[in-house]
Design a protein around this motif. Structure first.
Motif, mmCIF file in Angstrom:
data_model
loop_
_atom_site.group_PDB
_atom_site.id
_atom_site.type_symbol
_atom_site.label_atom_id
_atom_site.label_comp_id
_atom_site.label_asym_id
_atom_site.label_seq_id
_atom_site.Cartn_x
_atom_site.Cartn_y
_atom_site.Cartn_z
ATOM 1 N N TYR A 108 7.569 2.293 10.120
ATOM 2 C CA TYR A 108 6.762 1.649 9.086
ATOM 3 C C TYR A 108 7.575 1.175 7.877
ATOM 4 O O TYR A 108 7.065 0.406 7.052
ATOM 5 N N LEU A 109 8.793 1.629 7.750
ATOM 6 C CA LEU A 109 9.580 1.331 6.551
ATOM 7 C C LEU A 109 10.334 0.017 6.664
ATOM 8 O O LEU A 109 10.591 -0.477 7.772
ATOM 9 N N ASP A 110 10.702 -0.530 5.516
ATOM 10 C CA ASP A 110 11.469 -1.777 5.472
ATOM 11 C C ASP A 110 12.964 -1.498 5.278
ATOM 12 O O ASP A 110 13.737 -2.398 4.969
ATOM 13 N N PHE A 111 13.374 -0.254 5.435
ATOM 14 C CA PHE A 111 14.773 0.161 5.440
ATOM 15 C C PHE A 111 14.814 1.495 6.178
ATOM 16 O O PHE A 111 13.784 2.153 6.340
ATOM 17 N N ARG A 112 15.967 1.909 6.661
ATOM 18 C CA ARG A 112 16.061 3.138 7.442
ATOM 19 C C ARG A 112 16.221 4.361 6.548
ATOM 20 O O ARG A 112 16.959 4.329 5.567
ATOM 21 N N VAL A 113 15.522 5.432 6.918
ATOM 22 C CA VAL A 113 15.681 6.730 6.275
ATOM 23 C C VAL A 113 16.091 7.736 7.340
ATOM 24 O O VAL A 113 15.410 7.873 8.373
ATOM 25 N N GLU A 202 1.577 2.772 1.249
ATOM 26 C CA GLU A 202 1.714 1.390 0.777
ATOM 27 C C GLU A 202 2.136 0.464 1.910
ATOM 28 O O GLU A 202 1.582 -0.635 2.077
ATOM 29 N N ARG A 203 3.113 0.879 2.690
ATOM 30 C CA ARG A 203 3.621 0.039 3.768
ATOM 31 C C ARG A 203 2.559 -0.222 4.835
ATOM 32 O O ARG A 203 2.439 -1.333 5.356
ATOM 33 N N ILE A 204 1.777 0.802 5.150
ATOM 34 C CA ILE A 204 0.783 0.675 6.224
ATOM 35 C C ILE A 204 -0.439 -0.113 5.778
ATOM 36 O O ILE A 204 -1.010 -0.890 6.550
ATOM 37 N N THR A 205 -0.848 0.058 4.512
ATOM 38 C CA THR A 205 -2.076 -0.594 4.033
ATOM 39 C C THR A 205 -1.829 -1.927 3.341
ATOM 40 O O THR A 205 -2.759 -2.729 3.194
ATOM 41 N N GLY A 206 -0.596 -2.152 2.883
ATOM 42 C CA GLY A 206 -0.320 -3.361 2.117
ATOM 43 C C GLY A 206 -0.834 -3.294 0.701
ATOM 44 O O GLY A 206 -0.864 -4.308 -0.009
#
Length: 374
Positions: A108-113, A202-206
Motif C-alpha cells: 500500500y505504500l509509495d516507498f519501501r519500508v 491515508e494511502r488506502i482511502t485517499g
C-alpha cells in the motif's frame, strides 16, 4: 503517550465534582485524595455497562490560573489511548476487505519500508497493530516533539512518515529507527508503528487520516468535539496540561500542542464522547441504531477469549481477578486510561491533566474506580 513522554500537575484550591445516575461518595473521596497526593489539577471519569453510562465524575480544574473547573464540557488530550481509535480505523478498512492483516505494508505504500538488518522479512499490518514490527521510536529525534507543546504539528503525516522510514529520508536512521531483530519475532511498544498505520489509512482511502476519522468515526459516533488537531476542537474547553515542580512546589502550565506522529496519541476528546466509541465497541459496533464497526472486526481485534490473541489493546487483571482489555496513555501534562470487559460489557475511561508515573498508582486508581463504579 507512553512512558517516554512525561511531565505535569497541581494546586487544590477548588474541587468540583459532578456525578449522574448515582452518587459514588467512595469514588469521590478516593479520587480527591489521589489528586492531592499526585498533584493532579483536573480529572474526569466515566463507567459504562450493558450499553449505558452508569456513572460519571468531574473533579478539579481544567485551568488553574483562570479557575475554570472540569465539567462534562472539558476536553483533554487522550495521549496513547488514542491508539484504540487508530486501530478501529484500520479495522473498518479490514471489514470492508480493503486490507488483510497479514498483508505486507509495502503493498500500500509509495516507498519501501523494511528493517535494514532483515530486508527480506515483510512488515505486516498485524505486526504494526501488535507492536511486533521491529520498528523503534528514535527518541533522540522524536523527543523534540514529545516534550514540548507548540500547537498543532506543522509537518504533514506523509512527509513525516517518509522522512523517518524511507532510506532516502532526512530522518532515516537504520540503527535508531529499527530494532536488531526480525519483524514478528519480538514485541516492543512502538509509537511510530501506530503512526505508520495512520499513514496506511491515508494511502488506502485517499483521505487525510484526520478527515477519515472525522467522517467515518467521530461524526457517526456523535463525537462532535473530538479531533486530532487543536484546530478541530473548541480550544476554550481544553484542559491545560500541567507539570508539578517539586522544587517550586506548584504546577507549571505547559501549553497546548500535538506531535507529527499524531495517530499514536494526539486525540482531543472527553470521557463522555470517548465513551460513545467504547459503547459502540462493546455493543457489536452499534451506536444509536447505526452500525459503525463490523462485529467480526471487533472480535478479530479484541476477541471475547483472550487466548485467541488480540491487537493494540493490552490485557489487565483487576485485584479481584477480572480480565479486561485496556490501554493507558501518557503525554506531556496528561494521563489517560480506557478499558472494557468483552464478556460482561463493562468499561471505564479516565483522563487527567497531570502525571501518573508509578505503576502502583496506576493500579490503585484503576482498581478502585473499577471496583467502586460497578
Amino acid at each position: 503517550m507512553n512512558f517516554k513522554r512525561r511531565k505535569v500537575i497541581f494546586i487544590l484550591l477548588f474541587i468540583a465534582s459532578l456525578s449522574v445516575f448515582a452518587q459514588k461518595p467512595n469514588i469521590d473521596n478516593f479520587i480527591l485524595t489521589k489528586m492531592e497526593q499526585l498533584h493532579i489539577p483536573g480529572f474526569e471519569a466515566i463507567a459504562i455497562k450493558d450499553g449505558k453510562v452508569i456513572w460519571t465524575g468531574y473533579y478539579g480544574y481544567q485551568n488553574l490560573e483562570k479557575k475554570i473547573p472540569v465539567t462534562n464540557q472539558t476536553i483533554f488530550e487522550a495521549a496513547s489511548t488514542s491508539k484504540t481509535i487508530t486501530a478501529a480505523a484500520v479495522m473498518q478498512l479490514y471489514s470492508e476487505n480493503k486490507l488483510k492483516l497479514d498483508d505486507d505494508i509495502n503493498k500500500y505504500l509509495d516507498f519501501r519500508v523494511f528493517n535494514p538488518d532483515f530486508p527480506k522479512y515483510p512488515i505486516t499490518i498485524a505486526q504494526l497493530l501488535r507492536h511486533r514490527s521491529s520498528i523503534d521510536d528514535n527518541v533522540d529525534y522524536l523527543s523534540q516533539f514529545w516534550e514540548t507543546n507548540t500547537g498543532d504539528p506543522n509537518i504533514p503525516l506523509k512527509v513525516f512518515i517518509k522522512d523517518y522510514f524511507s532510506t532516502k529520508g532526512k530522518n532515516y536512521n537504520k540503527e535508531k529507527n529499527f530494532y536488531n531483530y526480525a519483524p514478528g519475532s519480538k514485541s516492543n511498544y512502538s509509537n511510530m508503528g501506530i503512526a505508520l498505520l495512520g499513514y496506511l489509512v491515508e494511502r488506502i482511502t485517499g483521505q487525510h487520516f484526520e478527515k477519515y476519522c472525522s467522517e467515518s468515526i467521530f461524526r457517526p459516533l456523535d463525537m462532535d468535539n473530538s479531533g486530532w488537531f487543536l484546530k478541530e476542537i473548541d480550544s476554550s474547553r481544553l484542559a491545560m496540561p500541567y507539570s508539578y515542580s517539586d522544587s517550586l512546589k506548584h504546577n507549571q502550565p505547559l501549553g497546548f500542542g500535538g506531535f507529527p506522529d499524531y495517530p499514536a496519541g494526539s486525540l482531543h476528546t472527553n470521557v463522555e464522547q470517548f465513551s460513545h466509541f467504547l459503547l459502540a465497541w462493546t455493543q457489536q459496533g452499534q451506536w444509536n441504531g447505526k452500525s459503525i464497526f463490523d462485529e467480526k472486526a471487533i472480535h478479530t481485534l479484541t476477541p471475547d477469549e483472550f487466548d485467541l490473541g488480540f491487537y493494540t489493546w493490552s490485557q489487565y487483571a483487576t485485584n479481584k481477578g477480572e480480565l479486561l482489555y485496556m490501554h493507558t496513555g501518557k503525554a506531556i501534562g496528561v494521563s489517560s486510561f480506557i478499558s472494557f470487559d468483552p464478556v460482561r460489557k463493562k468499561g471505564l475511561i479516565f483522563i487527567c491533566n497531570g502525571d501518573i508515573n508509578e505503576g502502583k498508582d496506576w493500579r490503585e486508581i484503576i482498581d478502585n474506580l473499577y471496583n467502586s463504579a460497578f
